[in-house]
Structure formats: C-alpha cells, structure tokens
Scaffold this motif. Sequence first.
Motif, short mmCIF file in Angstrom:
data_model
loop_
_atom_site.label_atom_id
_atom_site.label_comp_id
_atom_site.label_asym_id
_atom_site.label_seq_id
_atom_site.Cartn_x
_atom_site.Cartn_y
_atom_site.Cartn_z
N LEU A 275 0.83 -1.19 0.00
CA LEU A 275 0.00 0.00 0.00
C LEU A 275 0.87 1.25 0.00
O LEU A 275 0.63 2.19 -0.76
N LYS A 276 1.88 1.24 0.83
CA LYS A 276 2.81 2.37 0.88
C LYS A 276 3.41 2.63 -0.50
O LYS A 276 3.47 3.76 -0.97
N GLN A 277 3.84 1.55 -1.16
CA GLN A 277 4.44 1.66 -2.50
C GLN A 277 3.42 2.14 -3.52
O GLN A 277 3.73 2.96 -4.39
N ALA A 278 2.18 1.65 -3.43
CA ALA A 278 1.14 2.09 -4.36
C ALA A 278 0.89 3.59 -4.21
O ALA A 278 0.73 4.30 -5.22
N PHE A 279 0.86 4.08 -2.98
CA PHE A 279 0.66 5.51 -2.75
C PHE A 279 1.85 6.31 -3.29
O PHE A 279 1.68 7.38 -3.88
N MET B 290 -11.90 9.43 -11.97
CA MET B 290 -12.34 8.69 -13.16
C MET B 290 -13.59 9.32 -13.77
O MET B 290 -13.72 9.41 -14.99
N THR B 291 -14.52 9.79 -12.93
CA THR B 291 -15.72 10.44 -13.48
C THR B 291 -15.34 11.72 -14.20
O THR B 291 -15.86 12.00 -15.29
N ARG B 292 -14.46 12.49 -13.62
CA ARG B 292 -14.06 13.76 -14.24
C ARG B 292 -13.32 13.52 -15.55
O ARG B 292 -13.59 14.17 -16.55
N TYR B 293 -12.33 12.63 -15.52
CA TYR B 293 -11.56 12.39 -16.73
C TYR B 293 -12.41 11.75 -17.83
O TYR B 293 -12.27 12.07 -19.01
N GLY B 294 -13.30 10.85 -17.45
CA GLY B 294 -14.18 10.24 -18.45
C GLY B 294 -15.04 11.29 -19.14
O GLY B 294 -15.21 11.27 -20.37
N THR B 295 -15.59 12.20 -18.36
CA THR B 295 -16.39 13.29 -18.92
C THR B 295 -15.54 14.18 -19.81
O THR B 295 -15.96 14.54 -20.92
N LEU B 296 -14.35 14.53 -19.36
CA LEU B 296 -13.48 15.40 -20.15
C LEU B 296 -13.09 14.76 -21.48
O LEU B 296 -13.02 15.45 -22.51
N VAL B 297 -12.83 13.47 -21.48
CA VAL B 297 -12.48 12.77 -22.72
C VAL B 297 -13.66 12.88 -23.70
O VAL B 297 -13.48 13.23 -24.88
N GLU C 241 -7.26 10.80 -21.89
CA GLU C 241 -7.52 9.36 -21.82
C GLU C 241 -6.34 8.60 -21.21
O GLU C 241 -6.54 7.61 -20.50
N LYS C 242 -5.13 9.08 -21.43
CA LYS C 242 -3.96 8.46 -20.78
C LYS C 242 -4.13 8.50 -19.27
O LYS C 242 -3.89 7.51 -18.57
N THR C 243 -4.52 9.66 -18.78
CA THR C 243 -4.71 9.81 -17.33
C THR C 243 -5.88 8.97 -16.84
O THR C 243 -5.78 8.32 -15.79
N LEU C 244 -6.97 8.94 -17.59
CA LEU C 244 -8.12 8.12 -17.21
C LEU C 244 -7.70 6.67 -17.03
O LEU C 244 -8.04 6.03 -16.03
N GLN D 162 -7.79 4.39 -13.59
CA GLN D 162 -8.47 3.10 -13.53
C GLN D 162 -7.52 2.01 -13.05
O GLN D 162 -7.88 1.17 -12.23
N ALA D 163 -6.28 2.04 -13.54
CA ALA D 163 -5.28 1.05 -13.12
C ALA D 163 -4.94 1.22 -11.64
O ALA D 163 -4.77 0.22 -10.92
N ALA D 164 -4.86 2.45 -11.16
CA ALA D 164 -4.57 2.70 -9.75
C ALA D 164 -5.70 2.15 -8.88
O ALA D 164 -5.45 1.54 -7.84
N ASP D 165 -6.93 2.35 -9.31
CA ASP D 165 -8.08 1.83 -8.58
C ASP D 165 -8.04 0.31 -8.52
O ASP D 165 -8.26 -0.29 -7.47
N GLU D 166 -7.73 -0.32 -9.65
CA GLU D 166 -7.64 -1.79 -9.69
C GLU D 166 -6.52 -2.30 -8.78
O GLU D 166 -6.68 -3.31 -8.09
N LYS D 167 -5.41 -1.58 -8.76
CA LYS D 167 -4.29 -1.97 -7.90
C LYS D 167 -4.69 -1.89 -6.43
O LYS D 167 -4.37 -2.79 -5.64
#
Length: 167
Positions: free
Chosen positions: A45-49, A118-125, A141-144, A148-153
């Motif tokens: 978790l520390k590393q993910a942050f 994710m909601t903000r970036y999805g809307t912006l895309v 979309e790169k950031t979106l 998403q990958a961070a959330d999955e991790k």
Amino acid sequence: MGWFSKDIQTMDDLFVHQLQDIYYAEQQILKALPGMIDKATDPQLKQAFEDHRKQTETHITRLQAVFRMHGAAVKGQDCPAIDGIIEEAEEVAGEVEDKRVLDAALIAAAQAVEHYEMTRYGTLVAWARQLGRPDCAAELEKTLKEEQAADEKLTDIAVSAVNRKAA
C-alpha cells in the motif's frame, strides 16, 4: 443558486471549467498523498501511494499541456467535492487506532478519490471529442487509464491482504 458559474455559456466554457476543477483536485491530491504514505503500514500500500504520487505529478503536467493545447489559461478552480473527500479521509484516518484497520480505511479513501477522478476524466475525454479536440482527448484518456489502473491496484491490495488482516 445555480450549480455553475455564470461565465459558463458554451460547451467549450464547460470543458475549461471542468479542466480547472480536476487541475485543482490533482494538486490537492498531491498535497494529501505524503500523509497517506506516512500513515500506511502495509508495504504494498505504501508503495502504491508512492507510485501514485509520482503519477499525480505527471497528471498535473499533462493537464497543463491540455490547457495549452486548448488555448486556455492554466489555472485551478476550487473543487469542494475533492476537498470534502480528502477531509473525510483525514477524519476517518485520525479515528482509527488499529494500523491494520487504518490501512483498509486508507484504501477506501484513496478509492473514493480515484472514482472521483475517473468520473471527471471520463467526462473530459467525451467532451474533448465532442468539441473536435482528439489531441486533448488522447492526453486526458492516458490519465483516465492510469486512474483506472490505480483503482484496480488498490482493490487487489485490499482483497489479497489488507482487508483480511484488518478483519
């Protein structure tokens, strides 16, 4: 009282307003992450942050590029939503004494942030595409995808270890 500023008249204005919102949000997240890193006890978790802190710096730089591509001034707009999510996370973290439970709480807080992003970036895309700005859409979309990958991790860390230890 309206939800948006009176200076929003067009879809373009709305797009820029939303860019300003997420730009502010990313800056607030960058400020909050060191505290989350310090409080986390699970090494994964520390590393993910820590990884996400570095990634957030990239997100800010990418947003600055999108502002410039779109011909808009690079500036943030106060975002009460992200302020509230971060405030709530800090309150909950301050109330949890068991470090294993604290790690689970930190993941939940981080995922609330990720879902907001994710909601903000999805809307912006979607809006960038609608405005005929595939260049902006591609950057956003790169950031979106990274959010998403961070959330999955975070989900993987929670399910594989942290939640079990907290229980």
